[in-house]
Design a protein around this motif. Structure first.
Motif, PDB file in Angstrom:
ATOM      1  N   LEU A 174      50.261  34.929  58.750  1.00  0.00           N
ATOM      2  CA  LEU A 174      51.635  35.433  58.822  1.00  0.00           C
ATOM      3  C   LEU A 174      52.273  35.256  60.194  1.00  0.00           C
ATOM      4  N   GLY A 175      51.573  34.625  61.106  1.00  0.00           N
ATOM      5  CA  GLY A 175      52.179  34.306  62.384  1.00  0.00           C
ATOM      6  C   GLY A 175      52.218  35.433  63.380  1.00  0.00           C
ATOM      7  N   GLY A 176      51.312  36.398  63.255  1.00  0.00           N
ATOM      8  CA  GLY A 176      51.219  37.474  64.238  1.00  0.00           C
ATOM      9  C   GLY A 176      52.094  38.672  63.932  1.00  0.00           C
ATOM     10  N   GLY A 177      51.865  39.738  64.683  1.00  0.00           N
ATOM     11  CA  GLY A 177      52.662  40.959  64.538  1.00  0.00           C
ATOM     12  C   GLY A 177      52.300  41.821  63.353  1.00  0.00           C
ATOM     13  N   VAL A 178      51.170  41.523  62.675  1.00  0.00           N
ATOM     14  CA  VAL A 178      50.822  42.266  61.460  1.00  0.00           C
ATOM     15  C   VAL A 178      50.434  43.707  61.789  1.00  0.00           C
ATOM     16  N   ALA A 179      49.612  43.891  62.816  1.00  0.00           N
ATOM     17  CA  ALA A 179      49.181  45.253  63.156  1.00  0.00           C
ATOM     18  C   ALA A 179      50.377  46.129  63.486  1.00  0.00           C
ATOM     19  N   GLN A 180      51.307  45.611  64.293  1.00  0.00           N
ATOM     20  CA  GLN A 180      52.500  46.384  64.640  1.00  0.00           C
ATOM     21  C   GLN A 180      53.345  46.680  63.399  1.00  0.00           C
ATOM     22  N   ALA A 181      53.448  45.713  62.490  1.00  0.00           N
ATOM     23  CA  ALA A 181      54.250  45.916  61.283  1.00  0.00           C
ATOM     24  C   ALA A 181      53.634  46.987  60.394  1.00  0.00           C
ATOM     25  N   LEU A 182      52.309  46.985  60.281  1.00  0.00           N
ATOM     26  CA  LEU A 182      51.643  48.005  59.466  1.00  0.00           C
ATOM     27  C   LEU A 182      51.839  49.394  60.076  1.00  0.00           C
ATOM     28  N   ALA A 183      51.719  49.489  61.394  1.00  0.00           N
ATOM     29  CA  ALA A 183      51.926  50.779  62.058  1.00  0.00           C
ATOM     30  C   ALA A 183      53.373  51.243  61.907  1.00  0.00           C
ATOM     31  N   ARG A 184      54.306  50.306  62.006  1.00  0.00           N
ATOM     32  CA  ARG A 184      55.726  50.637  61.840  1.00  0.00           C
ATOM     33  C   ARG A 184      56.011  51.116  60.413  1.00  0.00           C
ATOM     34  N   THR A 185      55.374  50.479  59.442  1.00  0.00           N
ATOM     35  CA  THR A 185      55.520  50.898  58.047  1.00  0.00           C
ATOM     36  C   THR A 185      55.033  52.327  57.857  1.00  0.00           C
ATOM     37  N   VAL A 204      37.529  44.741  57.593  1.00  0.00           N
ATOM     38  CA  VAL A 204      38.989  44.714  57.711  1.00  0.00           C
ATOM     39  C   VAL A 204      39.381  44.386  59.144  1.00  0.00           C
ATOM     40  N   ARG A 205      38.696  44.999  60.109  1.00  0.00           N
ATOM     41  CA  ARG A 205      39.007  44.800  61.530  1.00  0.00           C
ATOM     42  C   ARG A 205      38.700  43.375  61.984  1.00  0.00           C
ATOM     43  N   ASN A 206      37.533  42.869  61.607  1.00  0.00           N
ATOM     44  CA  ASN A 206      37.055  41.605  62.163  1.00  0.00           C
ATOM     45  C   ASN A 206      37.367  40.381  61.315  1.00  0.00           C
ATOM     46  N   GLU A 207      37.715  40.588  60.028  1.00  0.00           N
ATOM     47  CA  GLU A 207      37.968  39.455  59.155  1.00  0.00           C
ATOM     48  C   GLU A 207      39.371  39.482  58.547  1.00  0.00           C
ATOM     49  N   VAL A 208      39.727  40.597  57.911  1.00  0.00           N
ATOM     50  CA  VAL A 208      40.978  40.650  57.142  1.00  0.00           C
ATOM     51  C   VAL A 208      42.199  40.616  58.057  1.00  0.00           C
ATOM     52  N   LEU A 209      42.253  41.519  59.028  1.00  0.00           N
ATOM     53  CA  LEU A 209      43.433  41.563  59.898  1.00  0.00           C
ATOM     54  C   LEU A 209      43.612  40.279  60.723  1.00  0.00           C
ATOM     55  N   PRO A 210      42.542  39.724  61.304  1.00  0.00           N
ATOM     56  CA  PRO A 210      42.732  38.449  62.010  1.00  0.00           C
ATOM     57  C   PRO A 210      43.249  37.338  61.100  1.00  0.00           C
ATOM     58  N   LEU A 211      42.788  37.310  59.857  1.00  0.00           N
ATOM     59  CA  LEU A 211      43.277  36.295  58.925  1.00  0.00           C
ATOM     60  C   LEU A 211      44.756  36.511  58.617  1.00  0.00           C
ATOM     61  N   LEU A 212      45.150  37.764  58.407  1.00  0.00           N
ATOM     62  CA  LEU A 212      46.564  38.057  58.152  1.00  0.00           C
ATOM     63  C   LEU A 212      47.416  37.672  59.363  1.00  0.00           C
ATOM     64  N   GLU A 213      46.924  37.966  60.544  1.00  0.00           N
ATOM     65  CA  GLU A 213      47.660  37.596  61.763  1.00  0.00           C
ATOM     66  C   GLU A 213      47.852  36.078  61.822  1.00  0.00           C
ATOM     67  N   GLU A 214      46.807  35.336  61.466  1.00  0.00           N
ATOM     68  CA  GLU A 214      46.884  33.878  61.512  1.00  0.00           C
ATOM     69  C   GLU A 214      47.844  33.338  60.457  1.00  0.00           C
TER      70      GLU A 214
END
Length: 339
Positions: free
Chosen positions: A212-223, A200-210
């Protein structure tokens, strides 16, 4: 830059970000005081130690040696030396034996928390979980599909555990170590793709960031923050429902000392509140490891009764299992002999 402890830290953006996280956590808890920091020797916990020495007060670093990798004792001793160099008033290694129940990751976590609890001596224990860890936790919870509670993530304070860095990025803790001239330990488990969290750290989240145009980690934490705030309100209403639904146990059946819940009162409540109330009640009855499938089946006993049997749940003893049943207009937990 000198902090209240007299320890000097460089005035860099990363150092300021980590110090701010610790300072805000300390202020929210009522001010400075002695703390324990769980130290792995990695960048996150080393950065936390450095900031805590300046912002939190007297810091004792505790390195839990899981003894799962060759050379772990040397890694632990090196982390202790780094902690002392950063200004900790104390630093120690606590070796543990890791079982296999629930998998190596889960067993190591249980052993680690038990070790920290055994030496904290009434002090809060600070852990180096970052915003990136929070995002991974939320995403894994979402994949399990276990409801809103599973994606509320980690909290900044759940006595005695404190997480001051939930608003800090992992890249910032790495930069803090670079700014301080400290070489953190790189745990090989953190790059082992056999662990789901690593992928999830090395494959899934970087792909989601790419994608969705970034900001995914912050959005998940905000959720997670938003769901946790909502959950606090729902829990308060669920507590009211639970108090209203508690029935006086009958005195003519086995387990009559166990409290029961009124089916009539439960059925009048919205399903979301009813399930929360039932979950809390089951926890009080010693039910462990409750899965969403269990909760749905138990809710069927209340809201869609067709004469079905009880629902077996985790808990009990070696000789008896726990079963949630519907009887005499109430929901009850009964201990039944294991066959």
């Amino acid at each position: 830059m000198t902090g209240p402890s007299g320890v000097r830290l460089p005035e860099t953006a990363a150092v300021l970000a980590v110090r701010r996280g610790v300072r805000e956590w300390v202020a929210a808890r009522g001010g400075r005081g002695p703390v324990v920091v769980g130290l792995s020797g990695g960048a996150d916990s080393l950065a936390l130690v450095a900031a805590a020495v300046v912002e939190a007060g007297a810091v004792t670093a505790v390195v839990v040696d899981h003894r799962l990798q060759e050379g772990s004792a040397e890694v632990a001793d090196r982390a202790v030396e780094q902690a002392r160099a950063l200004g900790c008033v104390g630093a120690m290694v606590v070796p543990v034996d890791v079982g296999r129940a629930g998998g190596v990751e889960a067993a190591a976590r249980v052993a680690r928390y038990a070790a920290l609890e055994s030496v904290r001596d009434g002090r809060p224990v600070l852990l180096g979980h970052t915003l990136d860890d929070q995002a991974e936790t939320v995403l894994l919870g979402l994949a399990r599909g276990s409801g809103g509670r599973s994606i509320q993530g980690m909290v900044a304070w759940n006595s005695p555990w404190g997480r001051p860095l939930l608003g800090v990025r992992r890249a910032e803790t790495v930069q803090v170590c670079a700014d301080l001239g400290i070489a953190p330990w790189d745990d090989p488990h953190n790059t082992d793709p056999s662990y789901t969290r690593v992928r999830v750290r090395n494959e899934v989240l970087p792909l989601l960031e790419e994608v969705l145009g970034g900001g995914v980690a912050q959005a998940l934490a905000r959720t997670a923050d938003q769901l946790r705030a909502d959950g606090t309100v729902l829990d308060a209403y669920a507590d009211e429902l639970l108090r209203a639904a508690r029935a006086v146990p009958d005195t003519g059946t086995p387990d009559s000392d166990r409290p029961t819940l009124s089916i009539e009162i439960l059925t009048t409540a919205p399903p979301a509140l009813r399930r929360r109330a039932v979950r809390a009640w089951l926890a009080d009855q010693g039910v462990t490891g409750l899965m969403n499938a269990h909760l749905q089946a138990i809710d069927e006993l209340v809201s869609n009764w067709r004469g079905q049997g009880g629902v077996a749940v985790a808990g009990g003893s070696r000789d008896h299992r726990l079963v949630v049943t519907r009887e005499h207009g109430t929901l009850a937990v009964r201990a039944q002999p294991r066959i």
